[in-house]
Design a protein around this motif. Structure first.
Motif, PDB file in Angstrom:
ATOM      1  N   GLY A 188       0.834  -1.196   0.000  1.00 36.43           N
ATOM      2  CA  GLY A 188       0.000   0.000   0.000  1.00 36.43           C
ATOM      3  C   GLY A 188       0.872   1.250   0.000  1.00 36.43           C
ATOM      4  O   GLY A 188       2.102   1.163  -0.162  1.00 36.43           O
ATOM      5  N   ALA A 189       0.220   2.369   0.215  1.00 38.20           N
ATOM      6  CA  ALA A 189       0.903   3.661   0.084  1.00 38.20           C
ATOM      7  C   ALA A 189       2.108   3.797   1.014  1.00 38.20           C
ATOM      8  O   ALA A 189       3.059   4.508   0.692  1.00 38.20           O
ATOM      9  CB  ALA A 189      -0.104   4.778   0.354  1.00 38.20           C
ATOM     10  N   GLY A 190       2.098   3.083   2.165  1.00 34.02           N
ATOM     11  CA  GLY A 190       3.231   3.138   3.106  1.00 34.02           C
ATOM     12  C   GLY A 190       4.516   2.587   2.502  1.00 34.02           C
ATOM     13  O   GLY A 190       5.609   2.878   2.974  1.00 34.02           O
TER      14      GLY A 190
ATOM     15  N   SER B  60       5.615   3.412  -0.336  1.00 37.53           N
ATOM     16  CA  SER B  60       6.244   4.461  -1.162  1.00 37.53           C
ATOM     17  C   SER B  60       6.482   5.772  -0.411  1.00 37.53           C
ATOM     18  O   SER B  60       6.957   6.736  -1.010  1.00 37.53           O
ATOM     19  CB  SER B  60       5.380   4.730  -2.404  1.00 37.53           C
ATOM     20  N   THR B  61       6.157   5.815   0.901  1.00 37.51           N
ATOM     21  CA  THR B  61       6.439   7.069   1.634  1.00 37.51           C
ATOM     22  C   THR B  61       7.954   7.307   1.681  1.00 37.51           C
ATOM     23  O   THR B  61       8.409   8.452   1.674  1.00 37.51           O
ATOM     24  CB  THR B  61       5.881   7.052   3.080  1.00 37.51           C
ATOM     25  N   GLU B  62       8.737   6.210   1.687  1.00 35.59           N
ATOM     26  CA  GLU B  62      10.205   6.364   1.708  1.00 35.59           C
ATOM     27  C   GLU B  62      10.743   6.790   0.333  1.00 35.59           C
ATOM     28  O   GLU B  62      11.934   7.051   0.186  1.00 35.59           O
ATOM     29  CB  GLU B  62      10.867   5.068   2.198  1.00 35.59           C
ATOM     30  N   SER B  63       9.863   6.851  -0.663  1.00 40.18           N
ATOM     31  CA  SER B  63      10.223   7.426  -1.969  1.00 40.18           C
ATOM     32  C   SER B  63       9.723   8.865  -2.056  1.00 40.18           C
ATOM     33  O   SER B  63       9.748   9.478  -3.134  1.00 40.18           O
ATOM     34  CB  SER B  63       9.580   6.609  -3.106  1.00 40.18           C
TER      35      SER B  63
ATOM     36  N   ASP C 258       1.384   9.133   1.978  1.00 42.67           N
ATOM     37  CA  ASP C 258       0.279   8.165   1.957  1.00 42.67           C
ATOM     38  C   ASP C 258      -1.019   8.915   2.251  1.00 42.67           C
ATOM     39  O   ASP C 258      -1.048  10.148   2.284  1.00 42.67           O
ATOM     40  CB  ASP C 258       0.547   6.992   2.931  1.00 42.67           C
ATOM     41  N   PHE C 259      -2.115   8.154   2.459  1.00 42.44           N
ATOM     42  CA  PHE C 259      -3.390   8.811   2.743  1.00 42.44           C
ATOM     43  C   PHE C 259      -3.565   9.091   4.238  1.00 42.44           C
ATOM     44  O   PHE C 259      -4.090  10.113   4.619  1.00 42.44           O
ATOM     45  CB  PHE C 259      -4.553   7.912   2.283  1.00 42.44           C
ATOM     46  N   ARG C 260      -3.092   8.134   5.084  1.00 40.19           N
ATOM     47  CA  ARG C 260      -3.584   8.172   6.461  1.00 40.19           C
ATOM     48  C   ARG C 260      -2.553   8.311   7.571  1.00 40.19           C
ATOM     49  O   ARG C 260      -2.928   8.292   8.743  1.00 40.19           O
ATOM     50  CB  ARG C 260      -4.439   6.917   6.721  1.00 40.19           C
ATOM     51  N   THR C 261      -1.234   8.432   7.279  1.00 34.57           N
ATOM     52  CA  THR C 261      -0.284   8.629   8.381  1.00 34.57           C
ATOM     53  C   THR C 261      -0.619   9.941   9.102  1.00 34.57           C
ATOM     54  O   THR C 261      -0.669  11.000   8.467  1.00 34.57           O
ATOM     55  CB  THR C 261       1.171   8.671   7.852  1.00 34.57           C
TER      56      THR C 261
ATOM     57  N   THR D 103      -0.463  -4.683  -5.706  1.00 30.64           N
ATOM     58  CA  THR D 103      -0.245  -3.352  -5.130  1.00 30.64           C
ATOM     59  C   THR D 103      -1.456  -2.457  -5.321  1.00 30.64           C
ATOM     60  O   THR D 103      -2.112  -2.494  -6.363  1.00 30.64           O
ATOM     61  CB  THR D 103       1.028  -2.667  -5.692  1.00 30.64           C
ATOM     62  N   GLN D 104      -1.721  -1.667  -4.261  1.00 31.95           N
ATOM     63  CA  GLN D 104      -2.776  -0.654  -4.348  1.00 31.95           C
ATOM     64  C   GLN D 104      -2.189   0.640  -4.899  1.00 31.95           C
ATOM     65  O   GLN D 104      -2.909   1.600  -5.133  1.00 31.95           O
ATOM     66  CB  GLN D 104      -3.332  -0.364  -2.949  1.00 31.95           C
ATOM     67  N   ASN D 105      -0.856   0.674  -5.042  1.00 31.46           N
ATOM     68  CA  ASN D 105      -0.205   1.922  -5.450  1.00 31.46           C
ATOM     69  C   ASN D 105      -0.308   2.141  -6.955  1.00 31.46           C
ATOM     70  O   ASN D 105      -0.235   1.191  -7.733  1.00 31.46           O
ATOM     71  CB  ASN D 105       1.256   1.925  -5.001  1.00 31.46           C
ATOM     72  N   ILE D 106      -0.413   3.404  -7.305  1.00 25.21           N
ATOM     73  CA  ILE D 106      -0.541   3.766  -8.721  1.00 25.21           C
ATOM     74  C   ILE D 106       0.777   4.318  -9.245  1.00 25.21           C
ATOM     75  O   ILE D 106       0.862   4.742 -10.385  1.00 25.21           O
ATOM     76  CB  ILE D 106      -1.674   4.803  -8.907  1.00 25.21           C
ATOM     77  N   ASP D 107       1.821   4.298  -8.395  1.00 21.89           N
ATOM     78  CA  ASP D 107       3.081   4.974  -8.743  1.00 21.89           C
ATOM     79  C   ASP D 107       3.982   4.182  -9.679  1.00 21.89           C
ATOM     80  O   ASP D 107       4.969   4.716 -10.195  1.00 21.89           O
ATOM     81  CB  ASP D 107       3.838   5.360  -7.463  1.00 21.89           C
ATOM     82  N   GLY D 108       3.695   2.905  -9.910  1.00 21.53           N
ATOM     83  CA  GLY D 108       4.492   2.094 -10.850  1.00 21.53           C
ATOM     84  C   GLY D 108       5.885   1.749 -10.330  1.00 21.53           C
ATOM     85  O   GLY D 108       6.720   1.244 -11.087  1.00 21.53           O
TER      86      GLY D 108
ATOM     87  N   VAL E 291      -3.797  -3.228  -8.836  1.00 18.78           N
ATOM     88  CA  VAL E 291      -5.258  -3.342  -8.747  1.00 18.78           C
ATOM     89  C   VAL E 291      -5.989  -1.995  -8.634  1.00 18.78           C
ATOM     90  O   VAL E 291      -7.220  -1.973  -8.681  1.00 18.78           O
ATOM     91  CB  VAL E 291      -5.680  -4.314  -7.602  1.00 18.78           C
ATOM     92  N   HIS E 292      -5.239  -0.907  -8.463  1.00 14.39           N
ATOM     93  CA  HIS E 292      -5.859   0.426  -8.520  1.00 14.39           C
ATOM     94  C   HIS E 292      -5.361   1.226  -9.726  1.00 14.39           C
ATOM     95  O   HIS E 292      -5.460   2.448  -9.743  1.00 14.39           O
ATOM     96  CB  HIS E 292      -5.602   1.208  -7.222  1.00 14.39           C
ATOM     97  N   GLY E 293      -4.813   0.498 -10.719  1.00 21.41           N
ATOM     98  CA  GLY E 293      -4.378   1.168 -11.946  1.00 21.41           C
ATOM     99  C   GLY E 293      -2.968   1.740 -11.825  1.00 21.41           C
ATOM    100  O   GLY E 293      -2.207   1.381 -10.924  1.00 21.41           O
TER     101      GLY E 293
ATOM    102  N   GLY F 179       2.923  -1.804   4.374  1.00 24.05           N
ATOM    103  CA  GLY F 179       2.561  -0.395   4.217  1.00 24.05           C
ATOM    104  C   GLY F 179       1.131  -0.131   3.789  1.00 24.05           C
ATOM    105  O   GLY F 179       0.894   0.701   2.922  1.00 24.05           O
ATOM    106  N   SER F 180       0.198  -0.830   4.416  1.00 25.30           N
ATOM    107  CA  SER F 180      -1.215  -0.536   4.112  1.00 25.30           C
ATOM    108  C   SER F 180      -2.034  -0.479   5.397  1.00 25.30           C
ATOM    109  O   SER F 180      -1.874  -1.316   6.283  1.00 25.30           O
ATOM    110  CB  SER F 180      -1.813  -1.611   3.197  1.00 25.30           C
ATOM    111  N   SER F 181      -2.931   0.517   5.467  1.00 27.52           N
ATOM    112  CA  SER F 181      -3.820   0.621   6.629  1.00 27.52           C
ATOM    113  C   SER F 181      -4.926  -0.440   6.554  1.00 27.52           C
ATOM    114  O   SER F 181      -5.637  -0.665   7.524  1.00 27.52           O
ATOM    115  CB  SER F 181      -4.450   2.017   6.675  1.00 27.52           C
ATOM    116  N   LEU F 182      -5.081  -1.062   5.397  1.00 25.85           N
ATOM    117  CA  LEU F 182      -6.064  -2.145   5.178  1.00 25.85           C
ATOM    118  C   LEU F 182      -7.502  -1.707   5.456  1.00 25.85           C
ATOM    119  O   LEU F 182      -8.311  -2.484   5.948  1.00 25.85           O
ATOM    120  CB  LEU F 182      -5.685  -3.379   6.019  1.00 25.85           C
TER     121      LEU F 182
ATOM    122  N   LEU G 160       3.795   0.717  10.087  1.00 23.99           N
ATOM    123  CA  LEU G 160       4.182   1.579  11.210  1.00 23.99           C
ATOM    124  C   LEU G 160       3.051   1.740  12.232  1.00 23.99           C
ATOM    125  O   LEU G 160       3.316   1.891  13.412  1.00 23.99           O
ATOM    126  CB  LEU G 160       4.608   2.961  10.692  1.00 23.99           C
ATOM    127  N   GLU G 161       1.815   1.732  11.753  1.00 26.79           N
ATOM    128  CA  GLU G 161       0.663   1.947  12.647  1.00 26.79           C
ATOM    129  C   GLU G 161      -0.120   0.639  12.779  1.00 26.79           C
ATOM    130  O   GLU G 161      -0.074  -0.193  11.867  1.00 26.79           O
ATOM    131  CB  GLU G 161      -0.300   2.973  12.022  1.00 26.79           C
ATOM    132  N   PRO G 162      -0.891   0.477  13.867  1.00 23.90           N
ATOM    133  CA  PRO G 162      -1.744  -0.726  13.971  1.00 23.90           C
ATOM    134  C   PRO G 162      -2.774  -0.768  12.842  1.00 23.90           C
ATOM    135  O   PRO G 162      -3.166   0.268  12.307  1.00 23.90           O
ATOM    136  CB  PRO G 162      -2.460  -0.539  15.315  1.00 23.90           C
TER     137      PRO G 162
END
Ligand code: NAD
Length: 247
Positions: free
Chosen positions: A25-27, A29-32, A36-39, A103-108, A121-123, A195-198, A218-220
Motif C-alpha cells: 500500500g501507500a506506506g 512508497s512514503t520512503e520514496s 500516503d493517505f492516512r499517516t 499493489t494498491q499503489n498507482i506509482d508504478g 489493482v488500482h491502476g 505499508g497498508s492501513s487495510l 508503522l501503525e496498527p
C-alpha cells in the motif's frame, strides 16, 4: 519480541511455505517521498479530501475541481524513484521466493524496481484514456494539457474528456484485481502485507484468501489480531533486512 526475532520468524515462515505473495500500500512508497493517505500529521487526507477531489463523481460532475485540485497529486507521483523496499521485493522475486505482488499503489515503482509479476489493482499513471472513443494516450498527454490550462483535457479525435488509468473512488475494480483474486485463492499459503492501513475495500478482502499472514506497518491495522506476525517498522529497512536473511 525484538525486531531481530520478528525478522527471523518472518524468514522462517517464508522458508516453511517455500515463498509468499505480497500486498503493498501507500506506506511502501512514503520512503520514496510520496505521501500516503492516512499517516497522522503527514497523510494526504489531512490536506485534501481525495473522495471530493479525485473520485468518479468529481470527474463527472466537477471536472474542473478534479483536474485543478485532485490531479496535482497524480502528476506529483510520477517524479518519484523506487526505494530499497521496492528493490528488496524485486530481488526476492528473482530468488523465487516472492510469487506475485498485489499493489494498491498507482506509482508504478514496483515495476520500475524490476518486479515482474505485479497486479496493479488500482491502476497506474502510465496511460490515460478517452471517455468517448476509449483511445489510450501516454499519461504525459494529460499532464501537458492540464499545464496548458486545457481543463478538462480533451481527446483530439472525438473531443470527449480524457481521464487517468487509475481506479478512482466509485470506479469498478479492473480485471487485474479479479486475476489476482483467482491466483491467491488457489495458491496463497502465506501473504506479506507491507505499508497498508487495510481499510480500503475490496483490496483488504484479499487477506482472507491467505492461510498465514505477516504485516509490516508503522501503525496498527484492523487485521493485526488475525496476523501470525506483525512487524511495526519501516518497509524499506525491514524488507532489506529480510532479503539479507533469506539470501
Ligand atoms: P494508507 O495511507 O491508508 O495507509 C498507509 C499505511 O502505511 C499507514 O497505516 C501508515 O502507518 C503506514 N506507513 C507509512 N509509511 C510507512 C513506512 N515507511 N513503512 C511501513 N508502514 C508505513 O494507504 P493504503 O492502505 O495503501 O490505502 C490508500 C489508497 O490510496 C490506496 O488505494 C492507494 O491506491 C492510494 N494511494 C496510493 C499512493 C501511491 O501510489 N504511492 C499514495 C497515496 C495513496
Amino acid at each position: 519480541m525484538t525486531y531481530r526475532e520478528s525478522l527471523e520468524q518472518a524468514a522462517n515462515l517464508i522458508r516453511e511455505h517455500r515463498g509468499f505473495y505480497a500486498l503493498t500500500g501507500a506506506g511502501m512508497s512514503t520512503e520514496s517521498g510520496i505521501p500516503d493517505f492516512r499517516t497522522p500529521g503527514k497523510g494526504i487526507w489531512e490536506k485534501v479530501d481525495p473522495i471530493a477531489t479525485s473520485s468518479v463523481e468529481a470527474l463527472n460532475n466537477n471536472p474542473r475541481l478534479f483536474y485543478e485540485v485532485g490531479f496535482a497529486r497524480f502528476a506529483g507521483i510520477t517524479m518519484a524513484e523506487p526505494n530499497p523496499g521496492h528493490y528488496a521485493l524485486a530481488e526476492l522475486e528473482k530468488f523465487g521466493l516472492l510469487k506475485g505482488l498485489v499493489t494498491q499503489n498507482i506509482d508504478g515503482l514496483h515495476l520500475r524496481a524490476g518486479s515482474k509479476k505485479v497486479w496493479e489493482v488500482h491502476g497506474h499513471l502510465r496511460t490515460a484514456y478517452c471517455l468517448g472513443c476509449k483511445r489510450r494516450f501516454p499519461f504525459e498527454e494529460l499532464v501537458q494539457q492540464v499545464e496548458l490550462k486545457r481543463i478538462p483535457p480533451m481527446c483530439d479525435y472525438c473531443f470527449h474528456m480524457l481521464r487517468p488509468e487509475v481506479t478512482l473512488f466509485g470506479d469498478p475494480m479492473p480485471a487485474t484485481f479479479f486475476e489476482a483474486w483467482e491466483t491467491l485463492e488457489i495458491n496463497c499459503a502465506l501473504m506479506l502485507v507491507a505499508g497498508s492501513s487495510l481499510v480500503v475495500y475490496p483490496v483488504a478482502d484479499l487477506l482472507r484468501l491467505a492461510k498465514k499472514l505477516i504485516i509490516i506497518n508503522l501503525e496498527p491495522t484492523n487485521y493485526d489480531s488475525k496476523a501470525d506476525l506483525v512487524i511495526r517498522a519501516k518497509c524499506g529497512e525491514t524488507l532489506t533486512d529480510l532479503l539479507e536473511l533469506l539470501r
